[in-house]
Design a protein around this motif. Sequence first.
Motif, mmCIF file in Angstrom:
data_model
loop_
_atom_site.group_PDB
_atom_site.id
_atom_site.type_symbol
_atom_site.label_atom_id
_atom_site.label_comp_id
_atom_site.label_asym_id
_atom_site.label_seq_id
_atom_site.Cartn_x
_atom_site.Cartn_y
_atom_site.Cartn_z
ATOM 1 N N ALA A 1 39.507 75.827 83.190
ATOM 2 C CA ALA A 1 38.083 76.078 82.994
ATOM 3 C C ALA A 1 37.880 76.777 81.661
ATOM 4 O O ALA A 1 38.630 77.690 81.302
ATOM 5 N N SER A 2 36.859 76.355 80.901
ATOM 6 C CA SER A 2 36.713 76.804 79.515
ATOM 7 C C SER A 2 36.579 78.320 79.397
ATOM 8 O O SER A 2 37.142 78.918 78.478
ATOM 9 N N GLY A 3 35.842 78.957 80.305
ATOM 10 C CA GLY A 3 35.670 80.400 80.242
ATOM 11 C C GLY A 3 36.980 81.135 80.415
ATOM 12 O O GLY A 3 37.294 82.077 79.672
ATOM 13 N N PHE A 4 37.774 80.705 81.374
ATOM 14 C CA PHE A 4 39.076 81.312 81.624
ATOM 15 C C PHE A 4 40.011 81.038 80.452
ATOM 16 O O PHE A 4 40.764 81.917 80.010
ATOM 17 N N ALA A 5 39.955 79.804 79.923
ATOM 18 C CA ALA A 5 40.840 79.430 78.816
ATOM 19 C C ALA A 5 40.570 80.275 77.577
ATOM 20 O O ALA A 5 41.492 80.787 76.942
ATOM 21 N N ALA A 6 39.293 80.441 77.235
ATOM 22 C CA ALA A 6 38.951 81.164 76.014
ATOM 23 C C ALA A 6 39.117 82.670 76.160
ATOM 24 O O ALA A 6 39.586 83.336 75.242
ATOM 25 N N SER A 7 38.736 83.206 77.334
ATOM 26 C CA SER A 7 38.683 84.659 77.493
ATOM 27 C C SER A 7 39.985 85.272 77.975
ATOM 28 O O SER A 7 40.325 86.394 77.593
ATOM 29 N N TRP A 8 40.710 84.548 78.811
ATOM 30 C CA TRP A 8 41.924 85.140 79.380
ATOM 31 C C TRP A 8 43.191 84.459 78.878
ATOM 32 O O TRP A 8 44.127 85.123 78.443
ATOM 33 N N LEU A 9 43.232 83.124 78.930
ATOM 34 C CA LEU A 9 44.480 82.420 78.635
ATOM 35 C C LEU A 9 44.829 82.415 77.148
ATOM 36 O O LEU A 9 45.980 82.674 76.778
ATOM 37 N N ALA A 10 43.849 82.130 76.309
ATOM 38 C CA ALA A 10 44.133 81.985 74.874
ATOM 39 C C ALA A 10 44.795 83.218 74.258
ATOM 40 O O ALA A 10 45.762 83.077 73.496
ATOM 41 N N PRO A 11 44.354 84.433 74.580
ATOM 42 C CA PRO A 11 45.023 85.598 73.978
ATOM 43 C C PRO A 11 46.429 85.853 74.496
ATOM 44 O O PRO A 11 47.161 86.648 73.915
ATOM 45 N N ARG A 12 46.822 85.203 75.602
ATOM 46 C CA ARG A 12 48.105 85.516 76.244
ATOM 47 C C ARG A 12 49.109 84.371 76.232
ATOM 48 O O ARG A 12 50.274 84.571 76.569
ATOM 49 N N ILE A 13 48.675 83.171 75.869
ATOM 50 C CA ILE A 13 49.518 81.988 76.072
ATOM 51 C C ILE A 13 50.821 82.057 75.274
ATOM 52 O O ILE A 13 51.840 81.475 75.665
#
Length: 286
Positions: free
Chosen positions: A96-108
């Motif tokens: 989901a875009s919100g989760f991807a941008a806010s949570w996943l992207a900084p940690r991937i």
Amino acid sequence: MSIPSTSALMALLTLARTGSVTATADALAVTQSAISHKLKALEEQLGFTLIRREGRGVRLTERARHYVAEIGPALEVLARASQTEAVSGALTVNVASGFAASWLAPRIGGFLAKHPGVVLRINTPRRYGDLGARRNDLYISFLLPDEVPVGSTKLMGVGFFPVAAPSLMGGQTVTDTAALSRMPILHLDNRQDWQRWLSAAGGAADDGVTQGIVFQDLQIMEMAAKYGQGVALGDALTSRTAMERGELMRVHPFELPSARAYWLVEGAAPLSDSAKAFSAWLLAEL
């Protein structure tokens, strides 16, 4: 240098945790006799007693407890290193875009550092709850309860509250929903989002929310809010970074729990090793 077998060391660590040979055998999926043989061989190799009988159970000797404290971290390092080398291959995660941008992207980057052999692809759904034929390996989806497939894992719920640029609000919060609804309103997908929030907060569901821009993309709506174009509904996940930076502020205390939540959903095909590794990493990070 004589290093004991890792299976014997795991038997000792598991025994230290469970306090029972029977429970240790169950945890490691072997027989009690096998555990006893491993511990006896380990005692002979180390040259000191590991366990003492105590009634129907056993307990570790003081020296064994010190030994366990020393080798435990070393075995964890060995397990992580072995896993990093073993896991490889292509992995597609639909997020989901919100989760991807806010949570996943900084940690991937943390996942890829741990599993450099994985070739990762991140897809985003066209709409909430869109699992399609579940052709991707894994999904992190924002789902309603009746959309959740059997066997999925709940990651987190969210609640919605109004956010806006401090410049728009003059740095002040409001408690009057009527005053809030007279401000420029930013919507996501449709105008029902604000109607539900106002109704739950004690205001009129149609008061002032028939106007305002409707966005289809969460990040574009948030950007408009940052530039003072109106008040949007944010949440602790997607708005956190912007609020910490002072780009957005929470403008009303009421928070409406979302009927949707973020779920980890498996694809239709059996899980690959890389998908299992991603799932384990994700749950550990959360």
